[in-house]
Motif scaffolding. Structure first.
Motif, PDB file in Angstrom:
ATOM      1  N   LEU A  45      -2.560   1.011  10.311  1.00 15.18           N
ATOM      2  CA  LEU A  45      -1.748   1.449   9.128  1.00 15.18           C
ATOM      3  C   LEU A  45      -0.331   1.692   9.472  1.00 15.18           C
ATOM      4  N   LEU A  46       0.094   1.934  10.829  1.00 16.89           N
ATOM      5  CA  LEU A  46       1.417   2.145  11.108  1.00 16.89           C
ATOM      6  C   LEU A  46       2.239   0.930  11.156  1.00 16.89           C
ATOM      7  N   ILE A  47       1.529  -0.196  11.664  1.00 14.21           N
ATOM      8  CA  ILE A  47       2.156  -1.425  11.448  1.00 14.21           C
ATOM      9  C   ILE A  47       2.378  -2.029   9.803  1.00 14.21           C
ATOM     10  N   GLU A  48       1.420  -1.704   9.185  1.00  7.70           N
ATOM     11  CA  GLU A  48       1.616  -2.204   7.745  1.00  7.70           C
ATOM     12  C   GLU A  48       2.787  -1.342   7.008  1.00  7.70           C
ATOM     13  N   GLN A  49       2.712   0.194   7.364  1.00 10.15           N
ATOM     14  CA  GLN A  49       3.831   0.694   6.926  1.00 10.15           C
ATOM     15  C   GLN A  49       5.130   0.369   7.364  1.00 10.15           C
ATOM     16  N   GLN A  50       5.348   0.222   8.689  1.00  4.57           N
ATOM     17  CA  GLN A  50       6.812  -0.613   9.189  1.00  4.57           C
ATOM     18  C   GLN A  50       6.867  -1.930   8.404  1.00  4.57           C
ATOM     19  N   GLN A  51       6.000  -2.738   8.141  1.00  2.00           N
ATOM     20  CA  GLN A  51       6.216  -3.964   7.490  1.00  2.00           C
ATOM     21  C   GLN A  51       6.357  -3.673   6.025  1.00  2.00           C
ATOM     22  N   ARG A  52       5.970  -2.859   5.495  1.00  4.16           N
ATOM     23  CA  ARG A  52       6.431  -2.489   4.073  1.00  4.16           C
ATOM     24  C   ARG A  52       7.889  -1.844   3.887  1.00  4.16           C
ATOM     25  N   THR A  53       8.099  -0.980   5.296  1.00 10.63           N
ATOM     26  CA  THR A  53       9.509  -0.604   5.282  1.00 10.63           C
ATOM     27  C   THR A  53      10.533  -1.595   5.411  1.00 10.63           C
ATOM     28  N   LEU A  54      10.165  -2.538   6.293  1.00  8.69           N
ATOM     29  CA  LEU A  54      11.015  -3.756   6.486  1.00  8.69           C
ATOM     30  C   LEU A  54      11.089  -4.685   5.494  1.00  8.69           C
ATOM     31  N   ALA A  55      10.127  -4.870   4.763  1.00 10.75           N
ATOM     32  CA  ALA A  55      10.154  -5.584   3.410  1.00 10.75           C
ATOM     33  C   ALA A  55      11.156  -4.883   2.342  1.00 10.75           C
ATOM     34  N   SER A  56      10.878  -3.502   2.341  1.00 13.53           N
ATOM     35  CA  SER A  56      11.710  -2.796   1.520  1.00 13.53           C
ATOM     36  C   SER A  56      13.203  -2.784   1.788  1.00 13.53           C
ATOM     37  N   GLU A  57      13.600  -2.660   3.246  1.00 15.78           N
ATOM     38  CA  GLU A  57      14.895  -2.619   3.453  1.00 15.78           C
ATOM     39  C   GLU A  57      15.533  -4.153   3.362  1.00 15.78           C
ATOM     40  N   ARG A  58      14.688  -5.192   3.798  1.00 13.00           N
ATOM     41  CA  ARG A  58      15.047  -6.644   3.486  1.00 13.00           C
ATOM     42  C   ARG A  58      15.427  -6.719   2.001  1.00 13.00           C
ATOM     43  N   GLN A  59      14.491  -6.443   1.247  1.00  8.00           N
ATOM     44  CA  GLN A  59      15.021  -6.498  -0.278  1.00  8.00           C
ATOM     45  C   GLN A  59      16.093  -5.936  -0.797  1.00  8.00           C
ATOM     46  N   GLN A  60      16.232  -4.612  -0.205  1.00  8.23           N
ATOM     47  CA  GLN A  60      17.431  -3.576  -0.544  1.00  8.23           C
ATOM     48  C   GLN A  60      18.509  -4.437   0.030  1.00  8.23           C
ATOM     49  N   LEU A  61      18.640  -4.950   1.161  1.00  7.99           N
ATOM     50  CA  LEU A  61      19.566  -5.706   1.707  1.00  7.99           C
ATOM     51  C   LEU A  61      20.017  -6.900   0.759  1.00  7.99           C
ATOM     52  N   ILE A  62      19.076  -7.510   0.445  1.00  7.94           N
ATOM     53  CA  ILE A  62      19.240  -8.886  -0.405  1.00  7.94           C
ATOM     54  C   ILE A  62      19.886  -8.111  -1.696  1.00  7.94           C
ATOM     55  N   GLU A  63      19.532  -7.496  -2.052  1.00  9.40           N
ATOM     56  CA  GLU A  63      20.139  -6.922  -3.423  1.00  9.40           C
ATOM     57  C   GLU A  63      21.368  -6.259  -3.661  1.00  9.40           C
ATOM     58  N   GLU A  64      21.694  -5.697  -2.199  1.00 11.06           N
ATOM     59  CA  GLU A  64      23.128  -5.230  -1.867  1.00 11.06           C
ATOM     60  C   GLU A  64      24.228  -6.311  -1.834  1.00 11.06           C
ATOM     61  N   LYS A  65      23.450  -7.459  -0.843  1.00 14.71           N
ATOM     62  CA  LYS A  65      24.374  -8.545  -0.529  1.00 14.71           C
ATOM     63  C   LYS A  65      24.644  -9.150  -2.224  1.00 14.71           C
ATOM     64  N   ALA A  66      23.729  -9.333  -3.104  1.00 13.37           N
ATOM     65  CA  ALA A  66      23.921  -9.777  -4.240  1.00 13.37           C
ATOM     66  C   ALA A  66      24.916  -8.958  -5.081  1.00 13.37           C
TER      67      ALA A  66
END
Length: 417
Positions: A45-66
């Motif tokens: 559960l912790l790994i899945e939560q971290q993966q979801r957090t990383l995916a969310s941060e990555r998507q946020q970073l992509i949106e910020e860059k755009a």
């Protein structure tokens, strides 16, 4: 009581016998298994939560860059638009100011003309002309003056347009003349650079011969014939570790556009004066009856590239001949044997076979030179085309914008003092 009987317990109700150790081991194993499964589930559960957090941060970073890229693009576009608008406004203001000034001058001239007409009318009145004749004369004079003014304005406008056209055509003609002169100067400079001084080219080849001999044959004595002294250019005294002065090779360097037959007789005389055994004439222009290395009237004639292979063969032949005749008593016969061998057909064929490799190398080098010259010429044409188009673009913009565009010294004529 044995340890086996102690670890077993009998059920009072069913009479079944249980192994206490086995039960405890099973319970402990079951407890550890549940703990491990719980820990694994928590970690998953912790790994899945971290993966979801990383995916969310990555998507946020992509949106910020755009968003940042879009903001930068919008900012640049806005700046370009603003600068373009300012430039257009500036040009329009200058044009409007020029038109306003011209209109004021014309209006002033027209007012002056009108004032003159009024003065003329008052003069006519004062001359006691009747009212009707005065009115008709006034209208006639005004109409004639208006027509005359219109014609003068049209003529002046045409004259100004013609003057500007003549000025532009003269300016373009001057530019074309300067470009043509620069091209001619460039062609002359290139020809001078390619041709060079004949004397300098000869000295360069002499130095190249001496340097190559000194580097290739460290045991030999290479003597330079000073400028102004009688003789050829370079003297090679062949030495070995066991013998000195096995023989002498005399080199003469020529680098001219045509071969002179008189060189051979003079060179043979120089060989006799110096007591040399062999003479080698290194020349850029070959005789009419020789298209490559060869023996002519007892003198070896070759190009600079062929000289390298020829010198190796001549030196080796002198050493071999010197060893072969070392036991001979008659010194005159030794010289005859050496001369006969070096001027014989067998030796010539050996030399030609060795020099064939150098000739092939020279041909490959010439092909590479021609290819590079073609590439350089193509690049030169491309540069000239870019410069010409740049000058045309600058002239067009400068003609539209006027003094708003700063002058470029490299594209304008120098000012006269």
């Amino acid at each position: 009581m044995s340890s086996t009987s102690v670890s077993k317990v009998e059920c009072p109700e069913c009479g079944h016998t249980f192994d206490v150790n086995e039960v405890l081991s099973h319970q402990l194993e079951e407890k550890l298994r549940r703990q491990y499964e719980n820990k694994s589930a928590q970690d998953k559960l912790l790994i899945e939560q971290q993966q979801r957090t990383l995916a969310s941060e990555r998507q946020q970073l992509i949106e910020e860059k755009a968003q940042q890229a879009e903001q930068v693009a919008n900012t640049v576009a806005q700046q370009v638009k603003e600068k373009t608008t300012l430039l257009r406004k500036s040009i329009a203001q200058e044009l409007e100011a020029e038109r306003t000034e011209q209109f004021k001058l014309l209006q002033q001239e027209l007012n002056d003309k009108s004032e003159q007409l009024k003065q003329l009318s008052r003069t006519q009145i004062e001359l006691e002309r009747i009212k009707r004749e005065k009115s008709e004369l006034k209208e006639s004079i005004e109409a004639e003056a208006e027509l005359k003014l219109t014609r003068q304005l049209a003529a002046e406008k045409q004259r100004i347009q013609q003057a500007e056209a003549d000025k532009n055509s003269l300016y373009l003609a001057e530019k074309e003349k300067i470009i043509e002169q620069l091209k001619n100067q460039l062609d002359i400079a290139k020809r001078k650079a390619e041709q060079g001084s004949t004397q300098l080219q000869g000295e360069v080849q002499e130095l190249a011969i001496e340097e190559w001999l000194n580097e290739q044959f460290p045991l030999d004595t290479i003597e330079e014939i000073k400028k102004g002294a009688r003789g050829a250019d370079c003297l090679q005294i062949v030495n070995t570790r066991n013998r000195t002065r096995c023989g002498v090779i005399y080199y003469e360097s020529k680098r001219t556009q045509s071969f002179q037959p008189g060189w051979i007789e003079k060179f043979k005389q120089d060989i006799r004066d110096q007591g040399a055994d062999i003479g080698v004439l290194v020349t850029q222009a070959m005789p009419a009856d020789l298209d490559r290395l060869g023996l002519k009237e007892g003198i070896w004639i070759c190009s600079f590239e062929e000289f390298k292979g020829l010198s190796l063969v001549l030196r080796d032949s002198i050493i071999r001949t010197s060893r072969a005749i070392a036991t001979q008593e008659n010194k005159g016969e030794k010289m005859v044997m050496l001369y006969d061998y070096l001027t014989g057909n067998e030796f010539r064929m050996q030399v030609e076979a060795i020099v064939e490799g150098f000739s092939q190398m020279q041909e490959d080098l010439n092909k590479e030179k021609r290819a590079m010259m073609s590439i350089w010429k193509k690049r030169e044409k491309q540069i000239e085309k870019v410069l010409f188009n740049t000058a045309n673009m600058y002239s067009s913009i400068h003609g539209i914008a006027g003094n708003v565009i700063k002058a470029l010294p490299s594209l304008d004529l120098p000012e006269e003092n």
